[in-house]
Enzyme design. Structure first.
Site, PDB file in Angstrom:
ATOM      1  N   GLY A  86       0.933  -0.890   0.048  1.00 49.14           N
ATOM      2  CA  GLY A  86       0.371   0.247  -0.719  1.00 49.14           C
ATOM      3  C   GLY A  86       0.922   1.346  -0.053  1.00 49.14           C
ATOM      4  O   GLY A  86       0.228   2.507  -0.688  1.00 49.14           O
ATOM      5  N   ASP A  87       1.789   1.306   0.851  1.00 49.39           N
ATOM      6  CA  ASP A  87       2.933   2.247   0.657  1.00 49.39           C
ATOM      7  C   ASP A  87       3.247   2.847  -0.547  1.00 49.39           C
ATOM      8  O   ASP A  87       3.762   3.766  -1.413  1.00 49.39           O
ATOM      9  CB  ASP A  87       4.205   2.001   1.487  1.00 49.39           C
ATOM     10  CG  ASP A  87       3.882   1.860   3.105  1.00 49.39           C
ATOM     11  OD1 ASP A  87       2.966   2.691   3.470  1.00 49.39           O
ATOM     12  OD2 ASP A  87       4.015   1.104   3.399  1.00 49.39           O
ATOM     13  N   ARG A  88       3.564   1.433  -1.157  1.00 43.32           N
ATOM     14  CA  ARG A  88       4.797   1.674  -2.531  1.00 43.32           C
ATOM     15  C   ARG A  88       3.396   2.337  -3.183  1.00 43.32           C
ATOM     16  O   ARG A  88       3.067   3.237  -4.492  1.00 43.32           O
ATOM     17  CB  ARG A  88       5.262   0.030  -3.137  1.00 43.32           C
ATOM     18  CG  ARG A  88       5.407   0.195  -4.694  1.00 43.32           C
ATOM     19  CD  ARG A  88       6.781   1.809  -5.235  1.00 43.32           C
ATOM     20  NE  ARG A  88       7.751   1.448  -3.990  1.00 43.32           N
ATOM     21  CZ  ARG A  88       8.479   2.093  -4.750  1.00 43.32           C
ATOM     22  NH1 ARG A  88       7.988   3.232  -4.973  1.00 43.32           N
ATOM     23  NH2 ARG A  88      10.372   1.663  -3.528  1.00 43.32           N
ATOM     24  N   ALA A 106       2.611   5.787  -2.962  1.00 46.06           N
ATOM     25  CA  ALA A 106       4.202   6.953  -3.738  1.00 46.06           C
ATOM     26  C   ALA A 106       3.843   6.762  -4.995  1.00 46.06           C
ATOM     27  O   ALA A 106       3.843   8.272  -5.704  1.00 46.06           O
ATOM     28  CB  ALA A 106       5.182   6.050  -3.023  1.00 46.06           C
TER      29      ALA A 106
END
Length: 451
Positions: free
Chosen positions: A249-251, A254
């Site tokens: 989810g962070d990727r 971003a």
């Protein structure tokens, strides 16, 4: 690209071990620990990813005054961490793993803290960026009215991507993309669960938030985009066999923020985000990131803050020195060797690449920070290395609290701005003899003549 990540940071710890027997007094497995790995989690992982991609990253957050916060800072080299006091312990999420399989997770310090008091420096960092990502983990930073005001104002000028949390505040209306996952979206919208209800949940949240678009992530199914003035758009993905989905989810957020800042429309940004998350998992997930491919803590270089604490606790003397160390030469080595003889450990504070660039100009550094750190750690006189992103080492020294600060004889103690800081806790700044003819500037000029 200048990107500001706003949100909650936690410390992720992976405890690696093996299971070969059961506990004699209870039917539970015994894990024999072989190593530990630490990384910045939450908004810190987003910041680390973006920094690894080559962006100029500021992380706006709230941290406790504790060891976990120091570990987080240590694991974000090159990221400008602007933190206010959280008024609570820094959360730690510890996963016990064996044979690439999670056995259990132990959470500490995860109770909701008070709304932190934000600083002017923190608000200024939000106002000076080309893109903003809000990574909310429900620790109340995004509830602060002044911060929300700045996010709303700046979100009208640059792309703002908001990753919400069930316990967090609603996104500000200026957000271009709000990116809940499916369980978060259906719970917040009050719809039935399941991917067949994603469109209904996205529509309800879009109306509730007043944002430009809601992008619901659907795991291996891809995502669903609901934009203002358009129907739902399904963005499929190819399934990836991944044992650990941490950081996907962070990727995703971003990649979406970078695409928007580059000028892409929301549909293109959504497609790129889905592809980026898929590729990330296919490459091995969080273990594939350069920051986290280092050996376990049992084999890794010493943590500077932990070392300083350990030496102080046993009554020893902590010595620190610092500089850019761009083109390591004999003068540096002699200075560091002399410094090490003054105490029980030597910690070297090194300017990050961004810091060197600001101090020395756009052509510097000649050697990137990872290589400079590696060379310093290879010296037998150096016990630990700490990278700092500010122009000077004062903030790093204030956290380390060394007993002695050592610089070369080309400085005078009276001219060192760190001298008064050292005196404030009973330390002292000293200089050692300067070695004529040894300087990075001379070496660089000589290299330029023969290149």
């Amino acid at each position: 690209m200048r990107i500001t990540v706003v949100g909650d940071v936690l410390l992720d710890e992976d405890v690696e071990g093996r299971i070969e027997r059961l506990c004699p007094d209870a039917p539970v497995p015994v894990v024999e620990v072989s190593g530990r790995r630490f990384r910045a989690g939450g908004a810190g992982l987003v910041a680390a990813m973006l920094r690894g991609d080559g962006h100029e990253v500021s992380l706006v957050t709230a941290l406790g005054d504790d060891e976990a916060a120091e570990r987080i800072r240590e694991r974000l080299p090159g990221v400008a961490v602007i933190a206010c006091d959280s008024g609570a312990p820094t959360p730690v999420k510890r996963r016990v793993r064996t044979s690439d399989q999670a056995v259990c997770r132990i959470d500490e310090g995860c109770d909701p803290p008070p709304v932190p008091r934000v600083t002017d420096r923190l608000l200024s960092a939000v106002a000076d960026s080309e893109a903003i990502i809000v990574s909310d983990y429900g620790r109340r930073l995004t509830e602060h009215p002044e911060l929300r005001e700045v996010l709303q104002r700046r979100g009208g000028e640059v792309p703002l991507v908001w990753d919400p949390h069930p316990r967090g505040a609603d996104p500000v209306p200026a957000a271009q993309l709000v990116t809940p996952n499916l369980p978060e979206a259906t719970a917040a919208a009050g719809t039935a669960r399941g991917p067949e209800h994603a469109a209904e949940a996205a529509a309800r949240l879009h109306e509730r938030y007043g944002c430009a678009a809601v992008l619901v992530t659907l795991g291996e199914l891809g995502a669903l985009l609901h934009e203002r003035g358009a129907g739902p758009l399904e963005i499929p993905s190819e399934p990836v066999a991944a044992a650990d989905t941490c950081g996907a989810g962070d990727r995703f957020i971003a990649a979406a923020a970078v695409a928007l800042a580059r000028g892409a429309d929301r549909r293109t940004a959504a497609h790129e985000a889905v592809s980026a998350a898929r590729d990330y998992l296919a490459a091995g997930g969080v273990a594939s990131l350069p920051e986290f491919s280092a050996p376990s803590e049992a084999e890794a270089p010493l943590d500077a803050f932990a070392l300083a604490r350990a030496v102080h606790e046993r009554g020893g003397t902590v010595v620190a020195s610092g500089g850019c160390f761009d083109l390591l030469h004999a003068g540096h080595v002699r200075t560091l060797a002399a410094a090490r003889e003054m105490g029980d450990c030597l910690i070297v504070c090194v300017n990050s690449d961004d810091s060197v660039r600001r101090l020395k100009g756009p052509e510097r550094p000649l050697i990137r920070e990872q290589d400079r750190v590696e060379m310093l750690r290879a010296l037998s006189c150096v016990d630990a290395v700490l990278v700092f992103d500010e122009d000077g080492p004062e903030q790093a020294l204030d956290r380390l609290r060394p007993d002695i600060w050592v610089k070369g004889g080309d400085y005078t103690v009276d001219a060192l701005p760190e001298a008064r800081l050292l005196q404030s806790w009973g330390g002292a700044a000293v200089t050692v003899p300067y070695h004529l003819g040894r300087s990075t500037t001379r070496l660089a000029a000589a290299l330029a003549r023969v290149s």
